[in-house]
Design a protein around this motif. Structure first.
Motif, short mmCIF file in Angstrom:
data_model
loop_
_atom_site.label_atom_id
_atom_site.label_comp_id
_atom_site.label_asym_id
_atom_site.label_seq_id
_atom_site.Cartn_x
_atom_site.Cartn_y
_atom_site.Cartn_z
N GLN A 1 -19.86 70.28 25.46
CA GLN A 1 -19.96 69.04 26.23
C GLN A 1 -21.31 68.42 25.91
OE1 GLN A 1 -19.59 70.05 30.37
NE2 GLN A 1 -21.47 71.22 30.42
N LEU B 1 -20.69 68.45 21.89
CA LEU B 1 -19.56 67.78 21.25
C LEU B 1 -19.95 67.27 19.87
CD1 LEU B 1 -18.20 65.83 24.34
CD2 LEU B 1 -17.14 67.80 23.23
N ALA B 2 -21.16 66.69 19.76
CA ALA B 2 -21.64 66.22 18.45
C ALA B 2 -21.85 67.40 17.51
CB ALA B 2 -22.93 65.42 18.63
N GLY C 1 -18.53 68.43 16.26
CA GLY C 1 -18.11 67.47 15.25
C GLY C 1 -18.78 67.75 13.90
N SER D 1 -15.72 62.62 14.62
CA SER D 1 -15.38 62.00 15.91
C SER D 1 -14.35 62.78 16.73
CB SER D 1 -14.87 60.57 15.68
OG SER D 1 -13.62 60.59 15.03
N LEU E 1 -15.17 64.00 20.22
CA LEU E 1 -15.61 62.95 21.13
C LEU E 1 -14.45 62.30 21.87
CD1 LEU E 1 -18.27 61.32 18.78
CD2 LEU E 1 -18.59 63.14 20.49
N ARG E 2 -13.24 62.85 21.72
CA ARG E 2 -12.07 62.29 22.39
C ARG E 2 -11.96 62.74 23.85
NH1 ARG E 2 -7.62 63.57 17.73
NH2 ARG E 2 -8.67 65.57 17.80
N TYR F 1 -9.11 70.07 25.16
CA TYR F 1 -9.84 68.85 25.51
C TYR F 1 -9.58 68.57 26.98
CZ TYR F 1 -10.45 67.75 20.51
OH TYR F 1 -10.81 67.76 19.18
#
Length: 182
Positions: A51, A55-56, A59, A81, A84-85, A159
């Protein structure tokens, strides 16, 4: 929502936004995952939570794997990306061990059950969730990027967040259509 309604109306929520689970909701979700059937009490799973900046970082792990697999620039951008959903992604990992009575497949199935239980717990707490896999779940570079071993198996990326839209309820399937008596 009662348990039967939850089970019979479950559906994936592909569009998720903030807020994600708060600390209390997350603990309940994780506890639900840890309560699944687990022959021998091996707890053959790990829940890797991404989180915020995580998240980055997730990715980037996906991008590194895409580059390693000589994916196109478009595919690399998509990989970056993907996490990042949703405001939170829980990577559910099966960590099977050698055991004389409990096959490794059974241990992977237990980790899969944990994913389903966590998805149900998210729904029960008013959140939405979707269980994703794809090629990244089976990529050794992704395993390495997450600090996993070659024996570990990602069973899903869960997710979790607040549904952006109300997805239409899917048509019910009759379980009896898939059953036969022996």
């Amino acid at each position: 929502m009662d348990a039967i309604e939850l089970l019979l109306t479950r559906q994936s929520c592909p569009r998720l936004a903030e807020p994600g689970p708060d600390k209390e909701q997350l603990n309940m979700i994780l506890d639900a995952g840890a309560r699944v059937p687990d022959h021998g009490g091996l707890a053959p799973w790990e829940f890797v939570i991404a989180q915020g900046d995580g998240l980055a970082r997730l990715g980037q792990v996906f991008v590194d794997a895409a580059i390693s697999n000589q994916a196109s620039e478009v595919a690399q951008k998509r990989a970056l990306s993907m996490p990042l959903r949703a405001p939170m992604v829980i990577v559910v990992v099966a960590k099977p061990v050698e055991h004389d009575k409990i096959p490794q497949l059974e241990q992977v199935i237990a980790a899969s059950c944990a994913t389903m239980a966590m998805q149900q717990a998210a729904f029960a707490s008013g959140l939405g969730a979707i269980w994703r896999t794809g090629s990244v779940a089976f990529d050794p570079k992704v395993n390495a990027g997450l600090g996993l071993t070659e024996h570990d198996q990602i069973v899903g990326f869960l997710y979790i967040g607040t549904p952006v839209v109300n997805a239409p309820i899917k048509a019910s399937k009759q379980g009896s259509d898939f059953a036969r008596y022996f």
